[in-house]
Write a protein that holds these residues in place. Structure first.
Motif, PDB file in Angstrom:
ATOM      1  N   LYS A 104       0.836  -1.210   0.000  1.00 42.92           N
ATOM      2  CA  LYS A 104       0.000   0.000   0.000  1.00 42.92           C
ATOM      3  C   LYS A 104       0.868   1.257   0.000  1.00 42.92           C
ATOM      4  O   LYS A 104       0.581   2.222  -0.695  1.00 42.92           O
ATOM      5  N   ARG A 105       1.952   1.235   0.768  1.00 42.83           N
ATOM      6  CA  ARG A 105       2.855   2.398   0.825  1.00 42.83           C
ATOM      7  C   ARG A 105       3.572   2.635  -0.503  1.00 42.83           C
ATOM      8  O   ARG A 105       4.011   3.751  -0.772  1.00 42.83           O
ATOM      9  N   ASN A 106       3.715   1.630  -1.318  1.00 44.44           N
ATOM     10  CA  ASN A 106       4.489   1.741  -2.548  1.00 44.44           C
ATOM     11  C   ASN A 106       3.661   1.628  -3.818  1.00 44.44           C
ATOM     12  O   ASN A 106       4.208   1.486  -4.908  1.00 44.44           O
ATOM     13  N   LYS A 107       2.353   1.701  -3.713  1.00 43.69           N
ATOM     14  CA  LYS A 107       1.456   1.519  -4.856  1.00 43.69           C
ATOM     15  C   LYS A 107       1.602   2.657  -5.860  1.00 43.69           C
ATOM     16  O   LYS A 107       1.616   3.823  -5.502  1.00 43.69           O
ATOM     17  N   VAL A 108       1.739   2.266  -7.110  1.00 41.70           N
ATOM     18  CA  VAL A 108       1.718   3.190  -8.246  1.00 41.70           C
ATOM     19  C   VAL A 108       0.904   2.500  -9.340  1.00 41.70           C
ATOM     20  O   VAL A 108       0.668   1.295  -9.264  1.00 41.70           O
ATOM     21  N   PRO A 109       0.489   3.227 -10.372  1.00 46.74           N
ATOM     22  CA  PRO A 109      -0.245   2.564 -11.448  1.00 46.74           C
ATOM     23  C   PRO A 109       0.584   1.436 -12.069  1.00 46.74           C
ATOM     24  O   PRO A 109       1.735   1.638 -12.452  1.00 46.74           O
ATOM     25  N   GLN A 110      -0.001   0.250 -12.137  1.00 42.57           N
ATOM     26  CA  GLN A 110       0.701  -0.925 -12.650  1.00 42.57           C
ATOM     27  C   GLN A 110       1.149  -0.749 -14.096  1.00 42.57           C
ATOM     28  O   GLN A 110       2.170  -1.282 -14.507  1.00 42.57           O
ATOM     29  N   GLU A 111       0.406   0.022 -14.853  1.00 41.64           N
ATOM     30  CA  GLU A 111       0.709   0.196 -16.268  1.00 41.64           C
ATOM     31  C   GLU A 111       1.965   1.017 -16.497  1.00 41.64           C
ATOM     32  O   GLU A 111       2.528   1.013 -17.587  1.00 41.64           O
ATOM     33  N   ASN A 112       2.405   1.776 -15.478  1.00 43.63           N
ATOM     34  CA  ASN A 112       3.544   2.663 -15.665  1.00 43.63           C
ATOM     35  C   ASN A 112       4.322   2.790 -14.361  1.00 43.63           C
ATOM     36  O   ASN A 112       4.264   3.814 -13.697  1.00 43.63           O
ATOM     37  N   ILE A 113       5.054   1.736 -13.996  1.00 46.09           N
ATOM     38  CA  ILE A 113       5.845   1.782 -12.763  1.00 46.09           C
ATOM     39  C   ILE A 113       7.121   2.561 -13.062  1.00 46.09           C
ATOM     40  O   ILE A 113       7.926   2.142 -13.901  1.00 46.09           O
ATOM     41  N   PRO A 114       7.316   3.698 -12.391  1.00 42.49           N
ATOM     42  CA  PRO A 114       8.548   4.464 -12.622  1.00 42.49           C
ATOM     43  C   PRO A 114       9.780   3.638 -12.236  1.00 42.49           C
ATOM     44  O   PRO A 114       9.748   2.886 -11.258  1.00 42.49           O
ATOM     45  N   ASN A 115      10.852   3.786 -13.004  1.00 40.00           N
ATOM     46  CA  ASN A 115      12.084   3.048 -12.727  1.00 40.00           C
ATOM     47  C   ASN A 115      12.570   3.293 -11.307  1.00 40.00           C
ATOM     48  O   ASN A 115      13.043   2.369 -10.645  1.00 40.00           O
ATOM     49  N   VAL A 116      12.452   4.532 -10.841  1.00 38.89           N
ATOM     50  CA  VAL A 116      12.899   4.873  -9.482  1.00 38.89           C
ATOM     51  C   VAL A 116      12.129   4.047  -8.453  1.00 38.89           C
ATOM     52  O   VAL A 116      12.709   3.526  -7.498  1.00 38.89           O
ATOM     53  N   LYS A 117      10.833   3.898  -8.637  1.00 38.10           N
ATOM     54  CA  LYS A 117      10.000   3.124  -7.718  1.00 38.10           C
ATOM     55  C   LYS A 117      10.369   1.637  -7.786  1.00 38.10           C
ATOM     56  O   LYS A 117      10.502   0.971  -6.764  1.00 38.10           O
ATOM     57  N   ALA A 118      10.543   1.112  -8.986  1.00 44.30           N
ATOM     58  CA  ALA A 118      10.903  -0.301  -9.143  1.00 44.30           C
ATOM     59  C   ALA A 118      12.251  -0.586  -8.481  1.00 44.30           C
ATOM     60  O   ALA A 118      12.407  -1.606  -7.794  1.00 44.30           O
ATOM     61  N   GLU A 119      13.217   0.301  -8.661  1.00 44.51           N
ATOM     62  CA  GLU A 119      14.536   0.120  -8.046  1.00 44.51           C
ATOM     63  C   GLU A 119      14.453   0.197  -6.528  1.00 44.51           C
ATOM     64  O   GLU A 119      15.084  -0.585  -5.818  1.00 44.51           O
ATOM     65  N   LYS A 120      13.655   1.141  -6.002  1.00 44.12           N
ATOM     66  CA  LYS A 120      13.479   1.290  -4.554  1.00 44.12           C
ATOM     67  C   LYS A 120      12.856   0.030  -3.955  1.00 44.12           C
ATOM     68  O   LYS A 120      13.333  -0.509  -2.948  1.00 44.12           O
TER      69      LYS A 120
END
Length: 175
Positions: A29-45
């Motif tokens: 829940k704390r890290n939710k972003v739209p599944q269609e466009n996960i930013p690279n920064v978020k994926a790396e984190k």
């Protein structure tokens, strides 16, 4: 966490392995972003934090896990079910269709496995009967949905599911 390579190729002891890791619902829940466009920064984190969490869980020194050469982050917002018919599987012998999944018994990997095994047993029992009395083998076709008490995905509520299932339904049950 699960080593998918060992599930598919149990004798493979060398070469790359494919692992799947699940977080808690709170972390997701704390890290939710739209599944269609996960930013690279978020994926790396998320990848970095998940690996750190695994090191902690296994009691390993920080940074001791080998860095993966490929990762894929899946941030499902709707992955945890909110209601269920509260049965292990759904089986329609007339339509020759069955449904299984974690959402039928809870929201855990164990619930998914138990549901799949329940459907397999229901189909096997029906086939062993020769299909002579399909009404006897239909399961879950008229159950109402109720709220799920659930656990974070990846937790194992154990025999609670079997006890609950035995007390809820008079239909054939997987034990």
């Amino acid at each position: 966490m699960a080593n998918n390579t060992k599930k598919l190729f149990p004798s493979q002891n060398h070469g790359p392995h494919c692992w799947t890791f699940f977080s808690t619902a709170a972390y997701a829940k704390r890290n939710k972003v739209p599944q269609e466009n996960i930013p690279n920064v978020k994926a790396e984190k998320v990848t970095k934090e998940m690996l750190q969490g695994i090191e902690i869980a296994l009691g390993l020194p920080e940074g001791s896990l080998q860095k993966p050469f490929y990762t894929r982050v899946q941030l499902w917002g709707a992955a945890l079910p909110t209601n269920t018919p509260d049965i292990p599987c759904i089986f329609d012998p007339y339509g020759r269709a069955g449904i299984c999944g974690d959402w039928l018994l809870g929201s855990s990997l164990e619930a998914a496995a138990l549901s799949g095994m329940a459907l397999a047993h229901q189909i096997a029992d029906y086939c062993a009967s020769g299909g002579s009395n399909p009404d006897e083998f239909g399961m879950g076709l008229h159950k109402e949905f109720t709220p799920i008490g659930g656990h974070d995905i990846g937790q194992f509520p154990g025999s609670e599911l079997l006890k609950k299932q035995d007390s809820v339904s008079s239909e054939p049950a997987f034990v």
